[in-house]
Write an enzyme that holds these catalytic residues in place. Structure first.
Site, PDB file in Angstrom:
ATOM      1  N   HIS A 121      -2.822   7.496   4.506  1.00  0.00           N
ATOM      2  CA  HIS A 121      -1.573   7.212   5.298  1.00  0.00           C
ATOM      3  C   HIS A 121      -0.716   6.335   4.524  1.00  0.00           C
ATOM      4  O   HIS A 121      -0.939   5.243   3.985  1.00  0.00           O
ATOM      5  CB  HIS A 121      -1.906   6.977   6.798  1.00  0.00           C
ATOM      6  CG  HIS A 121      -2.627   5.774   6.876  1.00  0.00           C
ATOM      7  ND1 HIS A 121      -4.097   5.836   6.630  1.00  0.00           N
ATOM      8  CD2 HIS A 121      -2.401   4.404   7.101  1.00  0.00           C
ATOM      9  CE1 HIS A 121      -4.424   4.657   7.115  1.00  0.00           C
ATOM     10  NE2 HIS A 121      -3.496   3.862   7.210  1.00  0.00           N
ATOM     11  N   LEU A 122       0.532   6.812   4.179  1.00  0.00           N
ATOM     12  CA  LEU A 122       1.736   5.906   3.560  1.00  0.00           C
ATOM     13  C   LEU A 122       2.392   5.519   4.502  1.00  0.00           C
ATOM     14  O   LEU A 122       3.147   6.141   5.501  1.00  0.00           O
ATOM     15  CB  LEU A 122       2.605   7.057   2.724  1.00  0.00           C
ATOM     16  CG  LEU A 122       3.801   6.392   1.919  1.00  0.00           C
ATOM     17  CD1 LEU A 122       3.239   5.428   0.930  1.00  0.00           C
ATOM     18  CD2 LEU A 122       4.669   7.417   1.354  1.00  0.00           C
TER      19      LEU A 122
END
Length: 272
Positions: A121-122
């Site tokens: 996840h960014l």
DNA sequence: GTTCTAGAAC
DNA sequence: GTTCTAGAAC
């Protein structure tokens, strides 16, 4: 459903918009989902998740480390794809910032070196770090932009273009190397002042952001005054606009107000 | 990831 | 006595 694997469940969904409520899902594309972070650590805080689509598997996308340690070209494609989605998101956050707060401020895009939830996840997070969900040292240090735990997206992308031994070294992302950073003493990322404890830091961050807001609005007001003055001068003397705008204004003491448009003009000349 | 809480720090 | 942290439990 474990909190630690919830992101993977989202990323596996074949039909995100029917599976997820709008309170969780902000946007989606064939390759990614953008969700609201459930415990936002700043005024704006989103996560961008790559979807699990063939030939990628959940384990390929388990984490940044997992991805980097598989095929390098694929890893780069995935990360570049996330970047595109992040830049689109950034633009809409900025639009919302202007709507709600009257100005826009920095937005950071990056990964945690050691994630606490499964599935890549960014983070896309505004730089205020003002939020009731920011509660402890680990929360704060994990987003401190200069501490090293928060890996800025463009830094990660730069690893692909350095020599292969550097890429290999950075791809290790050893827990033992990064986790101690979370225990470092609290210090303000803006002014570097060290902070005794979380409550002190939190009120300081609020103050820093308030000051940023105040000076941004002052700057906007000044710019508006200059603009109005130019317009008035042009209206009064439409045949001699050039002479009027070149007049020294006398009241402007802050040079930076003048330097910014000047710089832009230079750049434009260089480009042509 | 969060919540809860014992005991350290003040 | 109250505030705050940090580790265990979930």
């Amino acid at each position: 459903m474990s909190h630690l694997t919830i992101l993977r469940t989202y990323a596996q969904s074949p039909s995100p918009s029917t599976a997820l409520p709008p309170s969780i899902l902000f946007a989606h594309s064939p390759s990614s989902l953008t969700i609201f972070d459930a415990y936002p650590k700043a005024t704006f805080h989103f996560l961008i998740l790559p979807r699990i689509v063939s030939p990628l598997t959940a384990s390929d996308l388990a984490s940044l480390k997992a991805l980097l340690n598989r095929d390098k070209a694929t890893a780069k494609d995935i990360i570049v794809g996330l970047r595109e989605d992040a830049l689109v998101l950034k633009a809409s956050i900025e639009e919302e910032m202007v709507k709600r707060f009257g100005y826009k401020w920095d937005i950071w895009i990056g990964f945690h070196a050691v994630p606490s939830m499964e599935h890549l996840h960014l983070h896309v997070i505004s730089s205020d770090l003002v939020s009731p969900s920011l509660k402890n040292k680990k929360h704060y240090n994990s987003f401190h932009p200069k501490l090293g735990f928060f890996l800025h997206l463009d830094d990660v992308l730069s690893w692909f273009d350095t020599d292969p031994s550097f890429y290999t070294r950075m791809s290790k992302l050893e827990k033992s190397e990064y986790e101690p950073l979370l225990k470092e003493d609290l210090c303000c990322y803006r002014c570097n002042e060290s902070m005794k404890n979380m409550p002190t830091l939190k009120s300081h961050l609020q103050e820093e952001w308030d000051n940023e807001t105040k000076s941004a609005k002052t700057k906007l007001e000044k710019a508006k005054l200059v603009q109005n003055k130019r317009k008035r001068n042009a209206d009064e003397n439409p045949t001699n606009v050039q002479a009027k705008t070149n007049e020294p204004s006398g009241s402007v003491t802050d040079k930076s107000e003048l330097e910014e448009p000047f710089k832009k003009r230079i750049e434009r000349d260089d480009d042509s």
